[in-house]
Design an enzyme around this catalytic site. Structure first.
Site, PDB file in Angstrom:
ATOM      1  N   ASP A 188      10.340   8.437  -0.963  1.00 41.06           N
ATOM      2  CA  ASP A 188       9.737   7.287  -0.275  1.00 41.06           C
ATOM      3  C   ASP A 188      10.324   6.005  -0.864  1.00 41.06           C
ATOM      4  O   ASP A 188       9.896   5.556  -1.926  1.00 41.06           O
ATOM      5  CB  ASP A 188       8.206   7.350  -0.478  1.00 41.06           C
ATOM      6  CG  ASP A 188       7.468   6.268   0.282  1.00 41.06           C
ATOM      7  OD1 ASP A 188       8.098   5.555   1.079  1.00 41.06           O
ATOM      8  OD2 ASP A 188       6.248   6.145   0.059  1.00 41.06           O
ATOM      9  N   TYR A 191       4.577 -10.721   2.358  1.00 44.53           N
ATOM     10  CA  TYR A 191       4.804 -10.757   3.808  1.00 44.53           C
ATOM     11  C   TYR A 191       4.282 -12.097   4.340  1.00 44.53           C
ATOM     12  O   TYR A 191       3.095 -12.390   4.219  1.00 44.53           O
ATOM     13  CB  TYR A 191       4.055  -9.605   4.482  1.00 44.53           C
ATOM     14  CG  TYR A 191       4.298  -8.269   3.780  1.00 44.53           C
ATOM     15  CD1 TYR A 191       5.383  -7.476   4.112  1.00 44.53           C
ATOM     16  CD2 TYR A 191       3.450  -7.849   2.739  1.00 44.53           C
ATOM     17  CE1 TYR A 191       5.628  -6.279   3.435  1.00 44.53           C
ATOM     18  CE2 TYR A 191       3.679  -6.655   2.067  1.00 44.53           C
ATOM     19  CZ  TYR A 191       4.764  -5.871   2.413  1.00 44.53           C
ATOM     20  OH  TYR A 191       4.994  -4.695   1.737  1.00 44.53           O
ATOM     21  N   HIS A 231      -1.570  -4.772   0.489  1.00 43.46           N
ATOM     22  CA  HIS A 231      -1.730  -3.329   0.254  1.00 43.46           C
ATOM     23  C   HIS A 231      -1.702  -3.054  -1.241  1.00 43.46           C
ATOM     24  O   HIS A 231      -1.508  -3.962  -2.050  1.00 43.46           O
ATOM     25  CB  HIS A 231      -0.636  -2.540   0.991  1.00 43.46           C
ATOM     26  CG  HIS A 231       0.767  -2.942   0.632  1.00 43.46           C
ATOM     27  ND1 HIS A 231       1.365  -2.613  -0.568  1.00 43.46           N
ATOM     28  CD2 HIS A 231       1.692  -3.667   1.309  1.00 43.46           C
ATOM     29  CE1 HIS A 231       2.589  -3.091  -0.597  1.00 43.46           C
ATOM     30  NE2 HIS A 231       2.817  -3.747   0.521  1.00 43.46           N
ATOM     31  N   ARG A 265       9.582  -5.898   0.715  1.00 42.09           N
ATOM     32  CA  ARG A 265       8.943  -4.864  -0.114  1.00 42.09           C
ATOM     33  C   ARG A 265      10.067  -4.124  -0.844  1.00 42.09           C
ATOM     34  O   ARG A 265      11.147  -3.922  -0.293  1.00 42.09           O
ATOM     35  CB  ARG A 265       8.123  -3.890   0.756  1.00 42.09           C
ATOM     36  CG  ARG A 265       7.526  -2.741  -0.040  1.00 42.09           C
ATOM     37  CD  ARG A 265       6.393  -1.986   0.707  1.00 42.09           C
ATOM     38  NE  ARG A 265       6.849  -1.220   1.843  1.00 42.09           N
ATOM     39  CZ  ARG A 265       6.684  -1.574   3.116  1.00 42.09           C
ATOM     40  NH1 ARG A 265       6.054  -2.703   3.425  1.00 42.09           N
ATOM     41  NH2 ARG A 265       7.133  -0.823   4.108  1.00 42.09           N
ATOM     42  N   GLU A 318      10.394  -0.571  -3.034  1.00 48.77           N
ATOM     43  CA  GLU A 318       9.619   0.630  -3.368  1.00 48.77           C
ATOM     44  C   GLU A 318      10.483   1.670  -4.079  1.00 48.77           C
ATOM     45  O   GLU A 318      11.552   2.051  -3.596  1.00 48.77           O
ATOM     46  CB  GLU A 318       9.055   1.253  -2.078  1.00 48.77           C
ATOM     47  CG  GLU A 318       8.318   2.560  -2.310  1.00 48.77           C
ATOM     48  CD  GLU A 318       7.626   3.092  -1.058  1.00 48.77           C
ATOM     49  OE1 GLU A 318       8.085   2.791   0.060  1.00 48.77           O
ATOM     50  OE2 GLU A 318       6.619   3.806  -1.212  1.00 48.77           O
ATOM     51  N   GLU A 367       5.402  -0.107  -5.114  1.00 47.91           N
ATOM     52  CA  GLU A 367       5.911  -0.764  -3.914  1.00 47.91           C
ATOM     53  C   GLU A 367       5.247  -2.103  -3.600  1.00 47.91           C
ATOM     54  O   GLU A 367       4.588  -2.252  -2.568  1.00 47.91           O
ATOM     55  CB  GLU A 367       5.780   0.184  -2.721  1.00 47.91           C
ATOM     56  CG  GLU A 367       4.405   0.825  -2.526  1.00 47.91           C
ATOM     57  CD  GLU A 367       4.386   1.766  -1.322  1.00 47.91           C
ATOM     58  OE1 GLU A 367       4.741   1.308  -0.231  1.00 47.91           O
ATOM     59  OE2 GLU A 367       4.019   2.940  -1.494  1.00 47.91           O
ATOM     60  N   HIS A 370       3.094  -1.279   9.146  1.00 51.08           N
ATOM     61  CA  HIS A 370       3.478   0.049   9.649  1.00 51.08           C
ATOM     62  C   HIS A 370       4.320  -0.063  10.914  1.00 51.08           C
ATOM     63  O   HIS A 370       4.157   0.702  11.870  1.00 51.08           O
ATOM     64  CB  HIS A 370       2.226   0.896   9.910  1.00 51.08           C
ATOM     65  CG  HIS A 370       1.606   1.416   8.650  1.00 51.08           C
ATOM     66  ND1 HIS A 370       0.345   1.946   8.580  1.00 51.08           N
ATOM     67  CD2 HIS A 370       2.096   1.499   7.386  1.00 51.08           C
ATOM     68  CE1 HIS A 370       0.076   2.310   7.336  1.00 51.08           C
ATOM     69  NE2 HIS A 370       1.121   2.045   6.595  1.00 51.08           N
ATOM     70  N   HIS A 423       1.861  10.577   1.163  1.00 48.15           N
ATOM     71  CA  HIS A 423       0.658  10.075   0.474  1.00 48.15           C
ATOM     72  C   HIS A 423       0.000  11.327  -0.078  1.00 48.15           C
ATOM     73  O   HIS A 423      -0.820  11.970   0.582  1.00 48.15           O
ATOM     74  CB  HIS A 423      -0.265   9.325   1.441  1.00 48.15           C
ATOM     75  CG  HIS A 423       0.354   8.048   1.940  1.00 48.15           C
ATOM     76  ND1 HIS A 423      -0.147   7.325   2.983  1.00 48.15           N
ATOM     77  CD2 HIS A 423       1.449   7.361   1.529  1.00 48.15           C
ATOM     78  CE1 HIS A 423       0.607   6.256   3.191  1.00 48.15           C
ATOM     79  NE2 HIS A 423       1.592   6.260   2.323  1.00 48.15           N
ATOM     80  N   ASP A 467       5.586  23.461  26.758  1.00 54.25           N
ATOM     81  CA  ASP A 467       5.744  24.525  25.757  1.00 54.25           C
ATOM     82  C   ASP A 467       6.869  24.226  24.779  1.00 54.25           C
ATOM     83  O   ASP A 467       7.399  25.126  24.135  1.00 54.25           O
ATOM     84  CB  ASP A 467       5.973  25.875  26.450  1.00 54.25           C
ATOM     85  CG  ASP A 467       7.186  25.851  27.366  1.00 54.25           C
ATOM     86  OD1 ASP A 467       7.744  24.750  27.571  1.00 54.25           O
ATOM     87  OD2 ASP A 467       7.564  26.920  27.881  1.00 54.25           O
ATOM     88  N   ASP A 469      11.976   1.191   5.169  1.00 54.18           N
ATOM     89  CA  ASP A 469      11.130   2.090   4.367  1.00 54.18           C
ATOM     90  C   ASP A 469      11.389   3.485   4.917  1.00 54.18           C
ATOM     91  O   ASP A 469      10.907   3.832   6.001  1.00 54.18           O
ATOM     92  CB  ASP A 469       9.659   1.676   4.536  1.00 54.18           C
ATOM     93  CG  ASP A 469       8.711   2.491   3.658  1.00 54.18           C
ATOM     94  OD1 ASP A 469       9.112   3.584   3.201  1.00 54.18           O
ATOM     95  OD2 ASP A 469       7.572   2.034   3.448  1.00 54.18           O
ATOM     96  N   HIS A 505       1.064   4.981  -4.381  1.00 50.21           N
ATOM     97  CA  HIS A 505       0.277   6.187  -4.103  1.00 50.21           C
ATOM     98  C   HIS A 505       0.975   7.369  -4.731  1.00 50.21           C
ATOM     99  O   HIS A 505       2.176   7.319  -5.023  1.00 50.21           O
ATOM    100  CB  HIS A 505       0.160   6.374  -2.581  1.00 50.21           C
ATOM    101  CG  HIS A 505       1.495   6.289  -1.859  1.00 50.21           C
ATOM    102  ND1 HIS A 505       2.353   7.356  -1.771  1.00 50.21           N
ATOM    103  CD2 HIS A 505       2.129   5.248  -1.244  1.00 50.21           C
ATOM    104  CE1 HIS A 505       3.434   6.983  -1.109  1.00 50.21           C
ATOM    105  NE2 HIS A 505       3.336   5.701  -0.787  1.00 50.21           N
TER     106      HIS A 505
HETATM  107  N1  GLY Z   1       6.301   5.041   3.545  1.00 49.25           N
HETATM  108  C1  GLY Z   1       4.924   5.021   3.456  1.00 49.25           C
HETATM  109  C2  GLY Z   1       4.476   4.264   2.283  1.00 49.25           C
HETATM  110  O1  GLY Z   1       5.283   3.578   1.671  1.00 49.25           O
HETATM  111  O2  GLY Z   1       3.356   4.329   1.890  1.00 49.25           O
HETATM  112 MN    MN Z   2       5.007   4.496  -0.223  1.00 47.98          MN
HETATM  113 MN    MN Z   3       7.409   3.780   1.814  1.00 50.73          MN
END
Ligand code: GLY
Ligand code: MN
Ligand code: MN
Length: 431
Positions: free
Chosen positions: A266, A383, A345, A400, A402, A379, A238, A356, A36, A255, A349
């Site tokens: 983000d 890699y 990728h 990366r 971003e 971003e 991820h 997202h 709970d 990230d 977004h």
């Molecule tokens: N942190 C999630 C992304 O960069 O899409």
């Molecule tokens: Mn992102």
């Molecule tokens: Mn991110």
């Protein structure tokens, strides 16, 4: 807090929701971590966008009567004992007095009252397939409403995701102010954590520092589980294990972004654990930075969302050829998608209440064009895991960078520019 902003948003549906139609939006339910012990409630974003109301298991119905938007809300009932344990409840009266709804009801009456509210309408909009069990509820309420009035046309059920999503896609001034603050909190947190990192630290400790820095500035929760990836872990897109020790010779990719007043930030930065980039790390880093800056430049009102995407692909392909990692003609390699082994990728977004965020990526059978008030991430990354067929010196490097970009009338504003991405500035910050 002034709740008229939410009422104004509800009223603005007058021009978006067809006449004689309802929009139904369910709120979030409490989630339990074990037994709970519940998580803190995170209200469903669209529900909050139109209400500012943060109690669980609530449902809102907004009806365009032709004259005006009628707003109904079903909320938890007042309950003295529950309020002693869990805190204040507004109840149906509070929903009307404090949150400016036209009518408030107890949520345990919803099955009885919803068909009455829907009876005689032409269309019911809601986000189909998004909340477990809710589709059946809407079907049941709609069938019950139809059977109350067999002489009218039956009610059509229509997906309302784009209607709400595309409204949330264009941020108003109130939202932009909050998003700027969310990005500032995250950016300032990065700067403080980057200054403190040293070889031998554990990824988990770094994650904890970010959460602390966010929270002490007012962003109690991260907008998503932070990625804190030393060395080759950065190549797992991820990666959230966040449990390894950091080596002085490695890069660390973080990230992380706070959520502030329901809005996400983000940010990704990649920096050397020991404070100095190696030659190879810097070579890769500079390609990603060039892609990041060129793609940000392409975020402009009127440009297609594909422009930053294509620019980032081209800059990365060109950079990988210059470094000898890819060989061949840049345009041909780009067409063949050779970059996808290294940059797998998309460029970004939509960003807003959800990390997202909602909002379509296509319009009129083409890619969406940027418009003032949209916020997108940019971003790009490269890699290179140790299993790839490249010279050993590149292996284990993942980068990366971003940023969060607001589209303005005259161009764009980088909301996360406060955290340095220039490598000399990063080294100076970490010295
Ligand atoms: N942190 C999630 C992304 O960069 O899409
Ligand atoms: Mn992102
Ligand atoms: Mn991110």
């Amino acid at each position: 807090m002034d709740k008229s902003i939410y009422k104004n948003r509800r009223n603005s549906l007058k021009n978006k929701l067809p006449k004689n139609s309802a929009l139904i939006i369910p709120g979030a339910d409490l989630q339990y971590r074990n037994a709970d012990s519940s998580y803190a409630l995170r209200q469903e974003s669209s529900f909050y966008y139109f209400s500012g109301f943060s109690e669980p298991s609530s449902v809102m119905v907004l009806i365009n009567s032709g004259e005006k938007i009628e707003s109904l809300i079903f909320v938890p009932q007042k309950d003295k004992l529950k309020e002693i344990w869990d805190g204040y409840r507004a109840g149906p009266d509070g929903a009307v007095d404090e949150y400016l709804f036209d009518q408030g009801f107890e949520n345990n009456k919803i099955d009885e009252l919803m068909p009455e509210a829907l009876q005689g309408l032409e269309k019911v909009f809601y986000s189909i397939g998004k909340k477990s069990g809710f589709d059946q509820k809407v079907i049941d309420w709609t069938c019950a409403a139809n059977s109350k009035d067999r002489h009218s046309n039956s009610i059509d059920i229509i997906d309302g995701s784009s209607l709400v999503g595309n409204m949330r896609l264009i941020k108003d001034e109130h939202e932009i102010d909050i998003m700027k603050k969310a990005c500032d909190i995250s950016a300032e947190s990065y700067i403080d954590v980057m200054k403190s990192i040293k070889p031998g630290d554990n990824e988990q400790g770094v994650e904890a520092l970010f959460l602390y820095e966010f929270a002490k500035r007012g962003g109690r929760f991260p907008a998503y589980t932070p990625i804190v990836a030393g060395g080759e872990s950065a190549c797992v897109l991820h990666y959230i294990e966040n449990d390894k020790d950091l080596k002085g010779s490695d890069l660390i990719l973080v990230d992380a972004g706070c959520e502030y007043q329901m809005y996400a930030s983000d940010i990704t930065r990649t920096f050397p654990v020991g404070g100095k980039f190696s030659k190879e790390q810097l070579d890769i880093y500079n390609v990603v930075l060039k892609a990041n800056l060129a793609a940000i430049d392409a975020v402009k009102s009127g440009n297609s969302i594909m422009e930053p995407q294509l620019i980032s692909e081209k800059v990365i392909t060109e950079g990988l050829v210059e470094l000898g990692i890819l060989s061949g003609d840049v345009d041909t390699l780009h067409k063949e998608g050779a970059f996808k082994n290294f940059y797998m990728h998309k460029i970004g977004h939509w960003l807003g209440m959800d990390v997202h965020d909602v909002g379509d990526y296509m319009e009129d059978d083409d890619f969406m064009k940027f418009k003032p008030g949209m916020v997108t991430t940019i971003e790009p990354g490269i890699y290179i895991s140790s299993t790839m067929d490249v010279d050993d010196k590149w292996k284990g490097i993942g980068v990366r960078i971003e940023d969060d970009i607001l589209v303005t009338e005259s161009g764009n504003l980088n909301l996360t520019a406060k955290v340095p991405s220039n490598p000399q500035e990063i080294e100076a910050l970490m010295a």
